[in-house]
Design a protein around this motif. Structure first.
Motif, short mmCIF file in Angstrom:
data_model
loop_
_atom_site.label_atom_id
_atom_site.label_comp_id
_atom_site.label_asym_id
_atom_site.label_seq_id
_atom_site.Cartn_x
_atom_site.Cartn_y
_atom_site.Cartn_z
N LYS A 844 -16.98 7.60 -49.45
CA LYS A 844 -16.44 6.82 -48.33
C LYS A 844 -15.17 6.08 -48.73
O LYS A 844 -14.19 6.03 -48.00
N ALA A 847 -12.38 8.77 -49.25
CA ALA A 847 -12.00 9.49 -48.04
C ALA A 847 -10.99 8.73 -47.21
O ALA A 847 -10.11 9.32 -46.58
N TYR A 854 -15.42 13.11 -44.74
CA TYR A 854 -16.52 12.24 -45.17
C TYR A 854 -17.84 12.68 -44.53
O TYR A 854 -18.87 12.77 -45.20
N LYS A 858 -21.20 13.86 -46.55
CA LYS A 858 -22.22 12.81 -46.55
C LYS A 858 -23.64 13.33 -46.75
O LYS A 858 -24.40 12.75 -47.56
#
Length: 986
Positions: A844, A847, A854, A858
């Motif tokens: 995060k 990104a 992201y 994830k």
């Protein structure tokens, strides 16, 4: 007065006037002060809402001042300036499978602000297509939609709960209780919409509905329909007060209702045959149409009767009341004898509202004497309406009912007349005719009972296999070749064999190795083995290579923490030795020595090294060969027909010719020659392993007899299995294979979309109203039960366009690696191999504004926790990470190659044309045998229904000549030539 269920011009079958300006004009005309925006999930409408609305009271919006002033200039003083507010609303259609049935439920979702709505839209975009229709169709369980709604700060109301086809209590695809639909989150539902075909008095007969506030709305598809039903609130005008009134009942003052007989689904019937029945008549006919013998559409009245636990007329204590009304244009229409949209009617309604105010006030509040002074008949009609003195002609099976204020012939006898003014009526477009494809319904296959368990272990691992599977799974040591035709239980047989060896024959679990070709297949096999009670090593060829390299890294010049280079990194390394991007890619593709040396200098390997380096190591170290043979004395290889030359050599080293090697697969499903696979290794297994036992699995449990027959006919001219046989044993019906000839790729794609909707039994009200769908279809199916297969990825474009236009949720599946996606490689390169924070937090941070990348990373990052090394290695091995919400239910679009190992109740194979299937490459020898096997693989993915199609762009595939029996569906008609016109050339 609140009307919180309407639609915009971006919804199917809705007026182009469904914009905020027209909705505001008509809300003032009707006397509605709070209107749902409708359709806030549609990107274009969402943008329009942001542009044209401004915040008003908490959670509500009003039209921008300049637009509002323009509207007031067109209204008489009795209507201008009246308060109109908007609440963010949308109707969502969910179609999914639950408890062996197809469920089709519509829901109303409300949000307190545009940012919450935007977050809701973002989440739904990961589930289905929200851009093609203002009322999106999602393959999502109702319970999960409610969860997303709550997480985004909104609330949900089940829509028109009794409607047969698309409602929570509907007779065709609903539940017997609202709480059953929403499962563990049911307590968060506090209101239900009664719909046009029922009123509160009908709902009071069902005690389970006492906990819900009963609301009504117009479900308007054009602005003039606003307020035909509405909910009355005695609260402050703001979002939170409305929600609180629905939650507690305090401030919920009742509703304005149709007479329920006017609704389209009040009683039972069959529109096509003109048959209409009351519930008692339907029971007498066993629910069957006496004209055509098909099932009747069971309406709301019968469904209420079915679920009712109270007598008619019962009223619970403390509930809000209601009033039944007839829209003012319909009253005037009856009096003047023309349609409610005629100039005469609209002109007279203009005069009435200019004189007395909004329509709802005229119907409820204006003194009858005042109305009678304007028109005796209007006054008398409204007086009768307020007394409930009406003539009712009930609606059924999609046909609206008719409510009259005067007895037949009464007005003619009285010779009535009105003074009328001209008023331009809106144009109405005629619906486009559609051609239906009949699909015979087939019962859903029975659910197989679980195997009996005693003391935590299956009782007799081989007992529940068929004789052929039992013979294969029960074989002792030594080489074994299992030729497993499609749908014969290959994975089941192999996992039971491994578990049988470990649990019932004493083979040590740590001496067993199972090898598959994909990470997904390895995970599935490991899960099945664990259920059976056997935990053994399950690996792909590449993950086995990683294990060997980790154990002997120094022998190949690597450190313990060596890395696996992703594609971008490989090119970057190669560029350091050649300086040219194009040349660098060539070096990578060829595995050039200078490129490999540069990799090693950075302590890196690439994907090919994961097999090549262990192979070279074992070939040079007989002692290591002996050690691994001692470690893994029982080796099983899945999909053996797909091994390539290096994988074959690695297996030769790991398994001696008299060793305990089990190979399972099907040479007629050998379709990966372009990847280096060589089916010859399968065919010479008995030469390589003298004395090997061979067992054939020929009992197909996957596909219908028609599919099995057709597939065998197609593959037989070039089968690699002498005496090839498959016996269909599954309970999938025997619907014939359908073959469709389309004029173009676009027409072919439209056929696919249309047929999916027909097999599902319709995905929208419009499908029934337009006649495009006329039956329930095949019950027990969801969107994920459909697959559309094609030979080349280029063919997918027309399919994507057609499914998007139809609003059907789909996923274009592929085996592309996540690292090849935009933005992902950059982020991964900046991640450390070790850090104190979690992988997802680090991603995060790196990104930044690249939210799409992201979201792609994830799911895997969450799975890896803080293990950065595992994250990098898994990515480099080519893991597929699904960017869709895992709860989503979608149609699969995928190539024939990617369909291997999958199965679907309904399969379409498009592009069955010479030049596509078989695919012919210019300047290359054609391998039509493998192309024939590819079609065999695709056909045997189907369980119940199989549709093959081709277009006029090319000759049809020569493989279809061997198909045998099939049903021809709607062949393309040649275009008519226009009559020639002689013209002068001078």
């Amino acid at each position: 007065m609140a009307d919180l269920h309407i639609h915009s011009k971006y919804s199917r079958a809705c007026s182009r006037d469904c914009d905020l300006e027209h909705l505001t004009w008509w809300a003032r005309r009707k006397g509605i002060s709070l209107v749902g925006t409708g359709d806030f999930t549609h990107p274009a409408w969402h943008d329009h809402l942001r542009d044209a609305l401004v915040p008003a009271e908490p959670g509500l919006f009003r039209l921008r001042d300049d637009l509002d002033r323009d509207i007031d200039r067109t209204l008489p003083p009795s209507l201008a300036g009246r308060t109109v507010r908007f609440m963010l609303s949308v109707e969502i259609s969910t179609i999914y499978k639950r408890d062996g049935r197809t469920r089709k439920v519509h829901h109303l979702v409300y949000m307190p602000d545009l940012d919450s709505a935007a977050e809701f839209n973002r989440r739904l975009a990961r589930i289905g297509n929200i851009a093609s229709d203002g009322r999106p169709i999602l393959g999502l369980d109702s319970r999960d939609l409610l969860e997303i709604t709550l997480e985004c700060g909104g609330y949900l109301v089940p829509a028109h709960v009794w409607t047969p086809w698309f409602a929570v209590l509907g007779s065709k695809s609903g539940f017997d209780a609202v709480a059953d639909c929403y499962a563990d989150l049911a307590e968060h539902v506090f209101a239900v919409e009664t719909g046009l075909s029922s009123d509160p008095e009908m709902n009071w007969r069902v005690s389970s509905l006492d906990r819900y506030r009963l609301v009504s709305n117009s479900d308007a598809h054009s602005p003039p329909a606003l307020g035909r039903e509405a909910t009355v609130f005695d609260t402050s005008l703001d979002y939170h007060s409305v929600r609180r009134a629905l939650e507690t009942g305090d401030g919920h003052a009742g509703s304005i209702e149709f007479f329920p007989e006017e609704g389209k689904y009040h009683v039972d019937g069959h529109r096509k045959c003109g048959v209409r029945m009351e519930p008692v008549e339907t029971l007498a006919h066993n629910g069957i149409c006496p004209v055509c013998g098909k099932p009747l559409t069971v309406g709301v009245l019968s469904r209420v009767e079915e679920l009712a636990d109270r007598e008619p007329g019962f009223r619970p204590g403390g509930v809000a009341g209601f009033v039944n009304l007839v829209p003012l244009p319909e009253i005037v229409s009856e009096i003047v004898g023309t349609g409610p949209k005629s100039k005469k009617v609209l002109s007279e309604v203009d005069r009435l509202t200019a004189a007395f105010g909004p329509e709802l006030s005229i119907l409820q509040d204006v003194p009858v004497d005042d109305l009678a002074a304007h028109s005796t008949l209007v006054g008398e009609a409204v007086e009768r309406l307020r007394r409930g003195q009406v003539v009712r002609d009930a609606g059924y099976d999609g046909e609206y009912g008719v409510i009259r204020l005067f007895e037949p012939g009464e007005l003619e006898r009285r010779g009535s007349a009105l003074s009328l003014f001209d008023f331009a009526a809106p144009a109405v477009e005629a619906p486009t005719a559609k051609v239906a494809v009949a699909v015979a319904p087939v019962p859903a296959p029975p659910i197989t009972a679980p195997e009996p368990v005693v003391d935590g272990k299956p009782a007799g691992l081989l007992e529940w296999l068929d004789p052929e599977q039992r013979e294969a799974a029960g074989s002792g040591g030594g080489p074994l070749l299992i030729i497993a035709g499609p749908g014969t239980g290959k994975t089941r047989t192999l996992t039971h064999r491994i578990a049988h060896l470990v649990l019932e024959r004493g083979a040590p679990a740590d001496e067993c190795l199972a090898i598959t070709f994909t990470r997904r297949a390895a995970e599935e096999m490991a899960e099945r083995l664990e259920v059976l009670g056997a935990r053994v090593t399950v690996a792909t060829f590449h993950s086995l290579g990683v294990r060997i390299l980790q154990e002997h890294h120094a022998d190949v010049g690597l450190s313990p923490s060596f890395g696996v280079a992703d594609p971008d990194r490989q090119v970057e390394v190669a560029r350091t030795v050649c300086g040219d991007d194009k040349e660098a890619r060539r070096l990578v593709a060829e595995g050039a020595e200078v490129y490999k040396k540069a990799l090693r200098a950075l302590d890196l390997v690439d994907f090919d090294d994961l097999v090549g380096l262990p192979l070279g190591l074992l070939e040079s170290r007989p002692d290591l060969v002996d050690a691994y043979r001692a470690r893994f004395r029982w080796i099983s290889v899945d999909e053996y027909q797909d091994v390539d030359e290096r994988q074959y050599r690695l297996l030769e080293l790991l398994a001696p010719s008299d060793g305990n090697l089990t190979a399972i697969g099907d040479p007629d499903q050998a379709i990966y020659r372009f990847r280096g696979a060589d089916v010859g290794f399968f065919l010479r297994f008995q030469e390589d392993f003298p004395g090997a036992r061979v067992v054939h699995l020929t009992r197909n449990y996957r596909s219908s007899p028609a599919v099995v027959r057709g597939a065998l006919n197609v593959v037989s001219p070039s089968t690699l299995v002498p005496g090839r046989a498959l016996e269909p044993l599954g309970d999938h019906g025997d619907a014939p294979i359908g073959v469709h000839h389309a004029a173009s790729e676009q027409a072919e794609a439209a056929f696919v979309a249309r047929t999916i909707e027909q097999v599902l039994g319709g995905t929208s009200f419009h499908a029934f109203d337009s006649g495009r769908v006329t039956s329930d279809g095949t019950q027990g199916l969801g969107f994920s039960d459909f697959a559309v297969l094609y030979r080349t990825d280029r063919q997918s474009k027309a399919l994507v366009d057609a499914l998007t236009r139809s609003g059907l949720p789909f996923q274009k599946r592929s085996h592309d690696r996540l690292l090849d996606r935009p933005g992902v490689a950059r982020i991964v390169r900046e991640l450390p191999f070790a850090a104190g924070e979690s992988v997802v937090d680090r991603i995060k941070a790196v990104a930044g504004e690249d939210h799409a990348a992201y979201e792609l990373l994830k799911p895997l990052a969450l799975d890896c926790g803080t293990d950065f090394e595992r994250f990098h290695t898994t990515l480099a091995l080519g893991v597929e990470v699904d960017t869709w919400d895992p709860r989503a239910d979608r149609i699969s679009l995928l190539t024939l190659h990617a369909s291997k190992g999958l199965e679907f109740p309904v399969v379409f194979i498009v592009g069955c044309e010479d030049g596509l299937l078989p695919l012919r490459w210019p300047g290359q020898d054609d391998d039509t045998d493998e192309e024939r096997r590819l079609l065999f693989v695709g056909m045997t993915r189907a369980q119940r229904h199989l549709f093959l199609s081709h277009t006029s762009a090319r000759p049809r595939s020569p493989f279809l000549a061997d198909l045998g029996d099939f049903r021809r569906i709607g062949d393309a008609q040649p275009q008519r030539r226009r009559a020639g016109t002689q013209v002068s050339l001078f």
